[in-house]
Design a protein around this motif. Structure first.
Motif, mmCIF file in Angstrom:
data_model
loop_
_atom_site.group_PDB
_atom_site.id
_atom_site.type_symbol
_atom_site.label_atom_id
_atom_site.label_comp_id
_atom_site.label_asym_id
_atom_site.label_seq_id
_atom_site.Cartn_x
_atom_site.Cartn_y
_atom_site.Cartn_z
ATOM 1 N N VAL A 122 0.841 -1.203 0.000
ATOM 2 C CA VAL A 122 0.000 0.000 0.000
ATOM 3 C C VAL A 122 0.875 1.252 0.000
ATOM 4 O O VAL A 122 0.669 2.180 -0.786
ATOM 5 N N ALA A 123 1.876 1.278 0.889
ATOM 6 C CA ALA A 123 2.754 2.446 0.996
ATOM 7 C C ALA A 123 3.529 2.675 -0.299
ATOM 8 O O ALA A 123 3.710 3.832 -0.722
ATOM 9 N N ASN A 124 3.982 1.617 -0.940
ATOM 10 C CA ASN A 124 4.663 1.777 -2.229
ATOM 11 C C ASN A 124 3.730 2.372 -3.269
ATOM 12 O O ASN A 124 4.146 3.197 -4.088
ATOM 13 N N ASN A 125 2.467 1.969 -3.256
ATOM 14 C CA ASN A 125 1.495 2.555 -4.176
ATOM 15 C C ASN A 125 1.249 4.025 -3.843
ATOM 16 O O ASN A 125 1.153 4.864 -4.743
ATOM 17 N N LEU A 126 1.150 4.342 -2.550
ATOM 18 C CA LEU A 126 0.957 5.741 -2.140
ATOM 19 C C LEU A 126 2.140 6.605 -2.563
ATOM 20 O O LEU A 126 1.977 7.783 -2.896
ATOM 21 N N SER A 127 3.341 6.015 -2.563
ATOM 22 C CA SER A 127 4.539 6.791 -2.895
ATOM 23 C C SER A 127 4.581 7.208 -4.358
ATOM 24 O O SER A 127 5.432 7.997 -4.756
ATOM 25 N N LYS A 128 3.649 6.718 -5.161
ATOM 26 C CA LYS A 128 3.537 7.190 -6.540
ATOM 27 C C LYS A 128 2.891 8.578 -6.588
ATOM 28 O O LYS A 128 3.041 9.297 -7.571
ATOM 29 N N PHE A 129 2.168 8.922 -5.521
ATOM 30 C CA PHE A 129 1.514 10.229 -5.421
ATOM 31 C C PHE A 129 2.228 11.169 -4.449
ATOM 32 O O PHE A 129 2.295 12.372 -4.672
ATOM 33 N N PHE A 130 2.698 10.614 -3.346
ATOM 34 C CA PHE A 130 3.250 11.396 -2.245
ATOM 35 C C PHE A 130 4.653 10.897 -1.909
ATOM 36 O O PHE A 130 4.969 9.734 -2.150
ATOM 37 N N LEU A 131 5.482 11.738 -1.319
ATOM 38 C CA LEU A 131 6.828 11.349 -0.927
ATOM 39 C C LEU A 131 6.766 10.622 0.412
ATOM 40 O O LEU A 131 6.501 11.222 1.449
ATOM 41 N N TRP A 132 7.014 9.323 0.386
ATOM 42 C CA TRP A 132 6.958 8.475 1.569
ATOM 43 C C TRP A 132 8.220 8.660 2.397
ATOM 44 O O TRP A 132 9.318 8.754 1.859
ATOM 45 N N GLU A 133 8.076 8.710 3.716
ATOM 46 C CA GLU A 133 9.232 8.895 4.585
ATOM 47 C C GLU A 133 10.282 7.800 4.395
ATOM 48 O O GLU A 133 11.455 8.009 4.666
ATOM 49 N N TYR A 134 9.887 6.621 3.932
ATOM 50 C CA TYR A 134 10.829 5.519 3.721
ATOM 51 C C TYR A 134 11.169 5.305 2.250
ATOM 52 O O TYR A 134 11.759 4.282 1.898
ATOM 53 N N ASP A 135 10.813 6.258 1.406
ATOM 54 C CA ASP A 135 11.143 6.145 -0.008
ATOM 55 C C ASP A 135 12.663 6.083 -0.152
ATOM 56 O O ASP A 135 13.383 6.871 0.451
ATOM 57 N N ARG A 136 13.117 5.139 -0.923
ATOM 58 C CA ARG A 136 14.551 4.918 -1.162
ATOM 59 C C ARG A 136 15.305 4.540 0.109
ATOM 60 O O ARG A 136 16.513 4.660 0.183
ATOM 61 N N TYR A 137 14.599 4.076 1.114
ATOM 62 C CA TYR A 137 15.203 3.664 2.369
ATOM 63 C C TYR A 137 15.913 2.330 2.184
ATOM 64 O O TYR A 137 15.400 1.412 1.573
ATOM 65 N N LYS A 138 17.111 2.251 2.703
ATOM 66 C CA LYS A 138 17.868 1.005 2.681
ATOM 67 C C LYS A 138 18.363 0.730 4.087
ATOM 68 O O LYS A 138 18.835 1.634 4.775
ATOM 69 N N THR A 139 18.288 -0.502 4.486
ATOM 70 C CA THR A 139 18.827 -0.860 5.786
ATOM 71 C C THR A 139 20.341 -0.793 5.733
ATOM 72 O O THR A 139 20.957 -0.846 4.666
ATOM 73 N N LEU A 140 20.962 -0.681 6.877
ATOM 74 C CA LEU A 140 22.403 -0.600 6.954
ATOM 75 C C LEU A 140 23.049 -1.828 6.314
ATOM 76 O O LEU A 140 24.044 -1.719 5.604
ATOM 77 N N SER A 141 22.485 -3.000 6.518
ATOM 78 C CA SER A 141 23.057 -4.211 5.928
ATOM 79 C C SER A 141 22.964 -4.170 4.403
ATOM 80 O O SER A 141 23.855 -4.642 3.709
ATOM 81 N N ALA A 142 21.906 -3.593 3.864
ATOM 82 C CA ALA A 142 21.771 -3.487 2.405
ATOM 83 C C ALA A 142 22.780 -2.500 1.835
ATOM 84 O O ALA A 142 23.288 -2.691 0.742
#
Length: 123
Positions: free
Chosen positions: A100-120
């Motif tokens: 759902v959040a990934n779909n929302l990020s097509k309209f709005f800038l999600w706080e976790y957009d392009r977020y990567k964990t430290l291990s990644a």
């Protein structure tokens, strides 16, 4: 899973978007912070969206310009903006919150957009 708008404020919490009156209705820009979460949950993630007029874009951007996470309006009508935001949210469902959040990020800038964990990041 369906999402709903749980919070709407300006990005810095300085004013109520419902009471906001631009100095110039033809040339303005504000950024809203949206708290959106699942309809069956109190939890929410944060999303940003800019609201501005085309004239503000003309005066404040070098061309060409890409307008991500921006709603262009002719004037500031909070009820119309809120209606449009809710229409966008209603288009975004999914099997789980991440979808759902990934779909929302097509309209709005999600706080976790392009977020990567430290291990990644280390890989």
């Amino acid at each position: 899973m369906k999402a709903e708008l749980k919070l709407i404020t300006d990005l810095f919490g300085e004013f109520s978007p419902a009471e906001y009156i631009p100095v110039n209705d033809d040339v303005f820009h504000i950024t809203l912070l949206l708290g959106i979460g699942g309809v069956d949950s109190e939890a929410m993630d944060y999303f940003d969206v800019s609201i501005c007029t085309l004239e503000w874009v003309r005066l404040n951007n070098v061309k060409p310009v890409i307008l991500n996470n921006t709603i262009l309006v002719d004037n500031y009508d909070f009820n119309e903006i809120l209606k449009y935001i809710n229409e966008c949210i209603n288009l975004c469902d999914g099997k789980n919150w991440h979808e759902v959040a990934n779909n929302l990020s097509k309209f709005f800038l999600w706080e976790y957009d392009r977020y990567k964990t430290l291990s990644a990041v280390k890989e």
